[in-house]
Design a protein around this motif. Structure first.
Motif, short mmCIF file in Angstrom:
data_model
loop_
_atom_site.label_atom_id
_atom_site.label_comp_id
_atom_site.label_asym_id
_atom_site.label_seq_id
_atom_site.Cartn_x
_atom_site.Cartn_y
_atom_site.Cartn_z
N LYS A 21 77.50 66.92 1.73
CA LYS A 21 77.94 65.86 2.47
C LYS A 21 79.30 65.45 1.74
N TYR A 22 79.78 66.01 0.77
CA TYR A 22 81.09 65.77 0.08
C TYR A 22 82.23 66.68 0.26
N LEU A 23 81.64 67.72 0.92
CA LEU A 23 82.83 68.80 1.33
C LEU A 23 83.87 68.20 2.08
N LYS A 24 83.50 67.39 2.97
CA LYS A 24 84.53 66.76 4.03
C LYS A 24 85.45 65.91 2.98
N ASP A 25 85.17 65.24 2.04
CA ASP A 25 86.01 64.45 1.04
C ASP A 25 86.89 65.32 0.21
N ILE A 26 86.14 66.37 -0.14
CA ILE A 26 87.05 67.31 -1.08
C ILE A 26 87.97 67.76 -0.29
N PHE A 27 87.76 68.28 1.22
CA PHE A 27 88.73 68.85 1.97
C PHE A 27 90.00 67.90 2.18
N LEU A 28 89.53 66.36 2.39
CA LEU A 28 90.33 65.54 2.61
C LEU A 28 91.43 65.35 1.24
N VAL A 29 90.93 65.20 0.22
CA VAL A 29 91.62 65.17 -0.91
C VAL A 29 92.81 66.14 -1.16
N ALA A 30 92.14 67.71 -0.97
CA ALA A 30 92.77 68.83 -0.99
C ALA A 30 94.13 69.01 -0.14
N TYR A 31 93.76 68.54 1.25
CA TYR A 31 94.72 68.80 2.24
C TYR A 31 95.73 67.60 2.02
N GLY A 32 95.39 66.52 1.58
CA GLY A 32 96.21 65.37 1.33
C GLY A 32 97.19 65.60 0.25
N VAL A 33 96.93 66.31 -0.74
CA VAL A 33 97.99 66.82 -1.96
C VAL A 33 98.36 67.97 -1.29
N TYR A 34 98.09 69.04 -0.46
CA TYR A 34 98.81 70.17 -0.22
C TYR A 34 99.81 70.12 0.99
N GLY A 58 70.21 56.15 8.27
CA GLY A 58 70.01 55.39 7.09
C GLY A 58 70.30 56.14 5.78
N ARG A 59 70.72 55.19 4.67
CA ARG A 59 71.22 55.47 3.60
C ARG A 59 70.34 56.49 2.91
N SER A 60 68.95 56.16 2.92
CA SER A 60 68.10 57.11 2.27
C SER A 60 67.92 58.54 2.44
N LEU A 61 68.03 58.54 3.92
CA LEU A 61 67.89 60.11 4.52
C LEU A 61 69.48 60.72 4.38
N MET A 62 70.42 59.97 4.49
CA MET A 62 71.80 60.59 4.21
C MET A 62 71.86 61.36 2.66
N GLU A 63 71.47 60.32 1.57
CA GLU A 63 71.35 60.88 0.51
C GLU A 63 70.63 62.34 0.18
N GLU A 64 69.44 62.58 0.86
CA GLU A 64 68.63 63.71 0.65
C GLU A 64 69.75 65.07 1.22
N GLN A 116 77.94 68.13 7.54
CA GLN A 116 77.63 67.17 6.39
C GLN A 116 76.07 66.83 6.13
N TYR A 117 75.30 66.65 7.35
CA TYR A 117 74.03 66.28 7.37
C TYR A 117 72.97 67.17 8.19
N VAL A 118 73.66 68.38 8.33
CA VAL A 118 72.69 69.63 9.15
C VAL A 118 71.50 69.75 8.28
N PRO A 119 71.02 69.92 7.06
CA PRO A 119 69.97 70.17 6.44
C PRO A 119 69.21 69.03 6.71
N VAL A 120 69.53 67.80 6.61
CA VAL A 120 68.63 66.43 6.84
C VAL A 120 68.21 66.50 8.21
N THR A 121 69.02 66.81 9.26
CA THR A 121 68.81 66.80 10.76
C THR A 121 67.80 67.74 11.04
N LEU A 122 67.93 68.93 10.46
CA LEU A 122 67.10 69.91 10.67
C LEU A 122 65.66 69.98 10.30
N ASP A 123 65.55 69.25 8.78
CA ASP A 123 64.32 69.04 8.19
C ASP A 123 63.80 67.91 9.00
#
Length: 445
Positions: free
Chosen positions: A57-70, A46-52, A26-33
């Motif tokens: 960062k939404y891939l996990k949420d997409i997975f949860l929705v898809a798996y929850g339906v599937y 912090g919120r500002s860095l997480m937004e970067e 989720q936050y690999v690009p930010v932490t590496l930067d």
């Protein structure tokens, strides 16, 4: 004989891998930067860095929705396991009742409706976790890709540990902090999540993976580094417990039974005391019991907020103030619009699952909720055979501990791992039962 679901390698293995990796990246690009800039963030991004981090960062949420339906659809059409089908039907009735009690507070205008979004989010996570439980419960063992999963876990842990060492070098130079007191995040958004990740991998290593003890020890050693760096004492204790189980299995295979008993009767308590003292020194936040009893500590918060609940209005006491209240997501939603999260009644972060559920569902809803949760564990206990009962006890110990150290049901890595591992334990028990019945039948024949 129990009918097991003939799942392909791409479903069982990929479900576990996606669960681990999508929470990890989720936050690999930010932490590496941040690392490349020669900077380091302690405790939370912090919120500002997480937004970067952007859309990743939404891939996990997409997975949860898809798996929850599937998973309900796949289970309905691909298994004849009567136990699993009955469990799914009972689960959906229970989930519907929890939702009904969870929205009473909104209908009574006790809380703003936007909190419901936070409530639906943790119910979705719980729904996915139950899907992982069913997945493990009905999976066959004709195809296992434990080495592939081991490699994924080893890679994610190694990357995280490498980043931790870079971060530790920076905070050591600039602030003179140790590995525990610095509360390093690794690739995660905050140190607590890093600690929960280490617990998840430790449990999967000990209970699920059929790999050599050397490989398990390697994974647990890396988990311990992550737990120490996060400064999360809960994670350190859980990984230590998992280490103890692997050590016991190693010694059991090499030592006489009487000698093994002597070692664990005398050596384990000493090792526990040494570990506890070392952990307190490394973390540098004082004794767990003293800090918990102090003002703002977990025990102090439990007593104080329980007292508030006892003096609550009858409606909010019996029905709560609505799903989502008192969660981290609710805090984020209010902060995002510039509001003050704690200005809403019962919207308090207390790091206690029992209180948070009570805030949302009240007495009646909490009874319904915990009856369902306890039913799963009680039924699993009766299914559990003596050969895997030690893993069940390990899981229960960690589960109970997490109830009083976090809001468990919104912790991605914890709740999904707990339910999956519980399903694994029940699956192994059922297979041992089937095997014993077959052996008896063959003997009689």
């Amino acid at each position: 004989m129990t009918n097991h679901l003939n799942l392909s390698i791409s479903f069982v293995t990929s479900s576990i891998i996606l669960f681990i990796v999508l929470g990890f990246v989720q936050y690999v690009p930010v932490t590496l930067d941040i690392i490349l800039r020669g900077d380091v963030v302690m405790w939370t991004l912090g919120r500002s860095l997480m937004e970067e981090s952007g859309y990743i960062k939404y891939l996990k949420d997409i997975f949860l929705v898809a798996y929850g339906v599937y998973w309900p659809v796949k289970l309905t059409f691909t298994t004849s396991n009567a136990t699993a089908i009955l469990a799914m039907k009972a689960y959906f009735i229970w989930l519907f009742l929890v939702f009904i009690f969870g929205v009473v507070g909104f209908f009574l205008d006790l809380s703003p409706l936007f909190f419901l979004l936070a409530g639906v989010r943790w119910l979705l996570l719980l729904h996915v976790a139950f899907g992982f439980f069913i997945l493990a419960l009905v999976s066959g063992t004709h195809i296992r890709e434990d080495n592939l999963i081991f490699n994924v876990l080893l890679f994610t842990l190694s990357v995280n540990v490498l980043l931790i060492f870079f971060q530790l070098r920076l905070v050591g130079i600039e602030h003179g902090l140790s590995i525990g007191s610095s509360r390093l995040t690794g690739v995660f958004s905050n140190a607590g999540l890093a600690g929960f990740f280490s617990v998840s991998v430790a449990l999967l290593s000990v209970v699920y993976l059929d790999i050599s003890q050397n490989k398990k020890t390697l994974l647990l050693f890396l988990c311990l580094i992550v737990a120490l760096a996060s400064g999360t004492r809960f994670a350190m204790i859980c990984v230590f417990l998992c280490f103890s189980f692997v050590l016991f299995d190693i010694l059991k295979a090499r030592l006489d039974r009487k000698l093994l008993i002597v070692i664990f009767v005398f050596a384990l308590p000493v090792a526990t005391v040494i570990f506890y003292s070392t952990m307190i020194d490394v973390v540098g936040r004082g004794d767990i019991f003293e800090t918990s009893l102090a003002s703002g500590g977990r025990i102090d918060n439990f007593i104080r907020y329980s007292s508030i609940l006892l003096h609550a209005e009858p409606v909010e006491f019996f029905f709560g103030r609505g799903l989502g209240i008192g969660t981290n997501t609710a805090f984020s939603l209010v902060n995002a619009v510039g509001g003050l999260p704690e200005s809403y009644r019962f919207n308090w972060l207390v790091d206690n699952t029992l209180l948070t559920v009570f805030f949302q569902l009240g007495l009646i809803g909490s009874i319904v909720f915990w009856t369902g949760v306890l039913s799963v564990f009680i039924l699993s206990y009766f299914i559990c055979s003596s050969k895997v009962s030690k893993y069940f006890k390990l899981l229960i110990a960690i589960f109970i501990l997490s109830l009083f150290t976090s809001n468990l049901f919104e912790q991605y890595y914890l709740i999904i791992t707990y339910m999956f591992v519980l399903g694994v334990i029940c699956n192994k028990s059922q297979r041992l039962f089937d095997q014993n019945n077959n052996d008896v039948s063959n003997t009689n024949t």
